[in-house]
Design a protein around this motif. Structure first.
Motif: not given
Length: 480
Positions: A356, A363, A335-337, A258, A339-341
């Motif tokens: 995961e 999703q 990359r956002d995923y 990421s 960061k969120r998880n």
């Protein structure tokens, strides 16, 4: 009329396949040099005119890629394990790895892809269907970093999917497909490789082969080669979305960094047809009592289908197979995923990573389900399926479909209404089912044919997740 030329185009396709396969085997160096110049001119043109930047990996010579894959440290380690576990000489295992690499690695040819492939795809798709690019989340797609590794993930309705999506996306990107073993026949496999696709043995239990395939996919993603993947792993046999298979997604995610140069972005794509060419064949797979036919029977059925449609063309009674529509949804950034998880796929143990990856796949499938186009036949089939035991007048049919459309749009579904005319859309869907005798008209009432309930369900199931979301919702007009 123009559509009578379908057999000519089919002949041209087959001839092109055979000629290309023959040229690939017989080309002398001088001819290869000439064709290489033509390819380079095409690459220069698409870089400037279409603003498509082809990955260096994609235009690297096939022999170089095979050599790179063969000498990859992970592949070499797998070779060493195979030798130790089975007591085999290294040269025997090395030959297997070389065969796997040559089976997998494509031989992308920009001239073939953007000249012959695009042209044939356009002709074939538009001859058979009224092709439409429906909804596109333009702003979200424009916001994707050009350096990202982009993967188009889509539902798999028909083998026409390959032609349809590649044709619609060709002015923006050169897609690399994962194609099943069904296409590994001469001369089709030569053309498919030249179009940048790679072959996948869907159910291979050979760990050595899986390692070679994994490393090729990871190398392509790391190089930014745009991919096209069907998470379902095969055609839907009942019209519904199938549970995702995680193999290729896991390969892509397990080495994703990421913090690296490239984001990994999944773009959900929804595909729907007013008629799927293989629908009855697919439904037969659901019947355990149905006899299992061989390739000769399939070829005979295809020839009979082509002859029947040719006769309809010659007698002026042939219609195209309705609408084929593709929607492109909101990109899903890994990359956002992460960061969120807080999930670094590289650091996770196998079991935790698989869990995961399952979440990511769920999703993605949910996003695909939301973006599937709602087409006329799916609408009409849904209403007749609900009223299979009773007849409907034209007015009752239109009223039920209007109500369904309002509920779907209230739930955020993307309903494609041809010409912006709801009456015309309903007429198109009804005509398609009447022509196939799935719906019959008697004394001014329309009835679903009891013998074709499964076929009605097949087309209704295409939008079933969207219809399910409308439960309990009030139509927009009624709520107002």
């Amino acid at each position: 009329m123009g559509t009578v030329t379908l057999p000519v185009w089919l002949f041209v396709v087959l001839l092109a396949l055979a000629l290309w396969a023959l040229l690939e085997r017989l080309l002398v160096p001088g001819v290869r040099w000439y064709l290489r110049r033509k390819v380079n001119r095409v690459i220069l043109e698409i870089n400037t005119r279409l603003n498509i930047e082809l990955s260096q990996f994609k235009v690297t010579r096939r022999e170089v890629l095979i050599d790179r894959l063969f000498h990859d440290p992970m592949v070499q380690a797998a070779m060493a394990r195979e030798c130790a576990d089975k007591g085999l000489p290294r040269d025997v295992v090395a030959k297997r790895v070389d065969r796997c690499a040559r089976e997998i690695v494509p031989a992308f040819n920009a001239y073939l892809y953007f000249r012959l492939g695009y042209w044939l795809g356009k002709i074939l798709a538009k001859t058979l269907y009224r092709v439409r690019l429906g909804y596109t989340d333009t702003a979200a797609l424009a916001a994707v970093n050009p350096k990202s590794s982009v993967v188009f993930v889509m539902n798999h309705r028909s083998n026409m999917d390959y032609v349809l999506v590649a044709f619609l996306a060709a002015e923006r990107v050169a897609l690399s497909y994962a194609v099943g073993e069904w296409a590994r026949v001469w001369p089709l496999q030569q053309l498919i490789r030249s179009m940048g696709a790679y072959f996948v043995r869907r159910n291979s239990g050979d760990p050595l082969y899986r390692t070679v395939l994994q490393r090729y996919v990871q190398m392509a993603v790391a190089a930014g080669v745009p991919q096209a993947v069907y998470p379902e792993g095969g055609l839907s046999t009942d019209g519904k979305l199938r549970p995702p298979r995680l193999g290729l997604l896991d390969y892509m995610l397990k080495t994703f960094d990421s913090a690296g140069e490239r984001d990994l972005v999944f773009i959900p794509v929804g595909i729907n047809y007013d008629r799927v060419l293989e629908d009855r064949t697919l439904l037969l797979k659901l019947d355990p009592q149905a006899p299992r036919r061989g390739a000769l029977y399939a070829a005979a059925r295809m020839a009979a289908f082509a002859a029947s449609n040719l006769w309809l063309m010659l007698t002026g009674r042939w219609y195209r197979f309705g609408y084929a529509c593709v929607n492109f949804g909101r990109p899903i950034s890994m990359r956002d995923y992460v960061k969120r998880n807080g999930a670094d796929f590289r650091q996770l143990a196998d079991d935790a990573r698989h869990t995961e990856v399952e979440r990511v796949a769920a999703q993605i499938m949910e996003a695909i389900g939301r973006i599937i186009p709602v087409l006329p036949v799916s609408l009409v089939a849904t209403v007749f399926l609900r009223n299979r035991d009773s007849g409907l007048s034209e007015l009752e049919l239109k009223s039920a479909i209007y109500d369904l459309i309002m509920r779907l749009e209230a739930a955020g579904a993307h309903v494609y209404v041809p010409r912006g005319d709801l009456d015309y859309a309903i007429g198109v869907g009804l005509r398609m089912l009447l022509l196939r005798h799935v719906v019959e008209e008697q004394d001014g009432l329309y009835h679903a044919s009891p013998a074709d309930t499964a076929l009605l369900a097949y087309y209704a199931n295409a939008i079933e997740p969207l219809v399910r979301e409308t439960a309990g919702r009030q139509p927009v007009e009624a709520a107002a």
